[in-house]
Scaffold this motif. Structure first.
Motif, PDB file in Angstrom:
ATOM      1  N   ARG A  12       0.840  -1.201   0.000  1.00 10.45           N
ATOM      2  CA  ARG A  12       0.000   0.000   0.000  1.00 10.45           C
ATOM      3  C   ARG A  12       0.874   1.251   0.000  1.00 10.45           C
ATOM      4  NH1 ARG A  12      -4.128  -1.422   5.005  1.00 10.45           N
ATOM      5  NH2 ARG A  12      -5.690  -2.486   3.771  1.00 10.45           N
ATOM      6  N   LYS A  16       1.277   2.091  -6.983  1.00 10.30           N
ATOM      7  CA  LYS A  16       0.928   1.157  -8.076  1.00 10.30           C
ATOM      8  C   LYS A  16      -0.139   1.757  -9.000  1.00 10.30           C
ATOM      9  CE  LYS A  16      -0.333  -2.034  -5.167  1.00 10.30           C
ATOM     10  NZ  LYS A  16      -0.070  -1.616  -3.782  1.00 10.30           N
ATOM     11  N   ASP A  35      -8.390  -3.584  -7.345  1.00 11.11           N
ATOM     12  CA  ASP A  35      -9.231  -3.003  -6.285  1.00 11.11           C
ATOM     13  C   ASP A  35     -10.472  -2.336  -6.899  1.00 11.11           C
ATOM     14  OD1 ASP A  35      -7.687  -3.833  -4.157  1.00 11.11           O
ATOM     15  OD2 ASP A  35      -6.598  -1.950  -3.961  1.00 11.11           O
ATOM     16  N   PHE A  58     -13.105 -10.588   1.053  1.00 10.75           N
ATOM     17  CA  PHE A  58     -12.363  -9.685   0.167  1.00 10.75           C
ATOM     18  C   PHE A  58     -11.346 -10.467  -0.672  1.00 10.75           C
ATOM     19  CE2 PHE A  58      -8.521  -7.255  -0.747  1.00 10.75           C
ATOM     20  CZ  PHE A  58      -9.061  -6.258  -1.537  1.00 10.75           C
ATOM     21  N   ARG A  59     -10.622 -11.397  -0.048  1.00  8.94           N
ATOM     22  CA  ARG A  59      -9.588 -12.151  -0.785  1.00  8.94           C
ATOM     23  C   ARG A  59     -10.204 -13.023  -1.879  1.00  8.94           C
ATOM     24  NH1 ARG A  59      -5.474  -8.924   0.065  1.00  8.94           N
ATOM     25  NH2 ARG A  59      -5.102  -8.598   2.263  1.00  8.94           N
ATOM     26  N   GLY A  80      -3.809  -5.053  -5.596  1.00 10.45           N
ATOM     27  CA  GLY A  80      -3.697  -4.651  -4.197  1.00 10.45           C
ATOM     28  C   GLY A  80      -2.488  -5.302  -3.544  1.00 10.45           C
ATOM     29  N   GLY A  81      -1.979  -4.662  -2.487  1.00 13.05           N
ATOM     30  CA  GLY A  81      -0.745  -5.113  -1.851  1.00 13.05           C
ATOM     31  C   GLY A  81      -0.746  -6.544  -1.348  1.00 13.05           C
ATOM     32  N   GLY A  82      -1.949  -7.091  -1.058  1.00 14.83           N
ATOM     33  CA  GLY A  82      -1.994  -8.438  -0.510  1.00 14.83           C
ATOM     34  C   GLY A  82      -2.321  -9.511  -1.539  1.00 14.83           C
ATOM     35  N   SER A 122     -10.410   2.536   1.198  1.00 20.25           N
ATOM     36  CA  SER A 122      -9.800   1.449   0.426  1.00 20.25           C
ATOM     37  C   SER A 122      -8.788   0.648   1.232  1.00 20.25           C
ATOM     38  CB  SER A 122      -9.127   1.999  -0.838  1.00 20.25           C
ATOM     39  OG  SER A 122      -8.085   2.869  -0.477  1.00 20.25           O
ATOM     40  N   ARG A 123      -8.409   1.172   2.421  1.00 17.98           N
ATOM     41  CA  ARG A 123      -7.346   0.480   3.168  1.00 17.98           C
ATOM     42  C   ARG A 123      -7.709   0.253   4.635  1.00 17.98           C
ATOM     43  NH1 ARG A 123      -3.386   4.511   0.328  1.00 17.98           N
ATOM     44  NH2 ARG A 123      -2.943   3.375  -1.589  1.00 17.98           N
ATOM     45  N   ARG A 142       6.057  -9.576   3.545  1.00 15.64           N
ATOM     46  CA  ARG A 142       5.721  -9.370   2.131  1.00 15.64           C
ATOM     47  C   ARG A 142       6.895  -8.960   1.240  1.00 15.64           C
ATOM     48  NH1 ARG A 142      -0.002  -6.179   1.937  1.00 15.64           N
ATOM     49  NH2 ARG A 142      -1.272  -7.682   3.095  1.00 15.64           N
TER      50      ARG A 142
END
Ligand code: S3P
Length: 188
Positions: A12, A16, A35, A58-59, A80-82, A122-123, A142
């Motif tokens: 995040r 990006k 996202d 969400f995932r 997204g970061g994850g 969003s976060r 990560r």
């Protein structure tokens, strides 16, 4: 050369989506941001998805969004970061795209996260740790992953988004030209 895709990965606040927008303009094509796909198809914000459906919900949506993004083959995807925590997403992305990791120190990421007005919706929090401590903690897990799966890592803390996008475009063109010269497939 056939259509090729660059996928932007990173934590995040790495830039990006912003770099992706510039890159898409330079490549005269579309940016698909996973996202955004998720929010559109769910009809609610990411924070609301986390509250109502949990992170698991969400995932699941994120997996579908990565699948759709890859199928549509735009010149640029940002995730997204994850997203890359799920091996299936990594496989899908790597099968079609050149992966670029936007790297930046926790302090830079945290300051960007804080100054982004859209961040609140969003976060949502990912741990119970406060502020920059969450960033530091998650980066421990990560960052090695981002580095391992990326075709190229770029320092996203020094250049402007415009310059960074130009650099990524040039790196990708050089990579593709080298592959073509050596008779290898230019895919991705
Ligand atoms: C997440 C990052 C967010 C968004 C969601 C989860 C994460 O995307 O997908 O809040 O797990 O790091 P950005 O990296 O675009 O902020």
């Amino acid at each position: 050369m056939k259509q090729a895709t660059i996928a932007l990965i990173g934590f995040r606040g790495a830039g990006k989506t912003s770099v992706g927008r510039v890159l898409a303009r330079l490549l005269q094509g579309e940016l698909i941001d996973t996202d955004e796909l998720i929010v559109k198809s769910a009809g609610r914000s990411i924070a609301d998805i986390f509250t109502i459906e949990g992170e698991g919900g969400f995932r699941r949506r994120e997996g579908q969004a990565v699948e759709e993004a890859v199928r549509r083959r735009p010149p640029v995807i940002s995730v997204g970061g994850g997203a890359v925590l799920d091996e299936r997403n990594v496989e899908r992305l790597r099968s079609t795209a050149w992966l670029v990791f936007l790297d930046a120190p926790a302090e830079v990421l945290w300051s960007r996260i804080q100054s982004d007005p859209a961040g609140r919706t969003s976060r949502p929090a990912l741990t119970s740790l406060p502020g920059i401590e969450e960033v530091r903690e998650l980066l421990k897990v990560r960052r090695p992953l981002y580095l391992r799966i990326a075709d190229r890592a770029v320092d996203a803390s020094v250049l402007s988004m415009e310059r960074l996008a130009q650099q990524i475009k040039k790196d990708f063109e050089d990579y593709r030209a080298q592959r073509a010269d050596s008779g290898q497939s230019t895919h991705p």
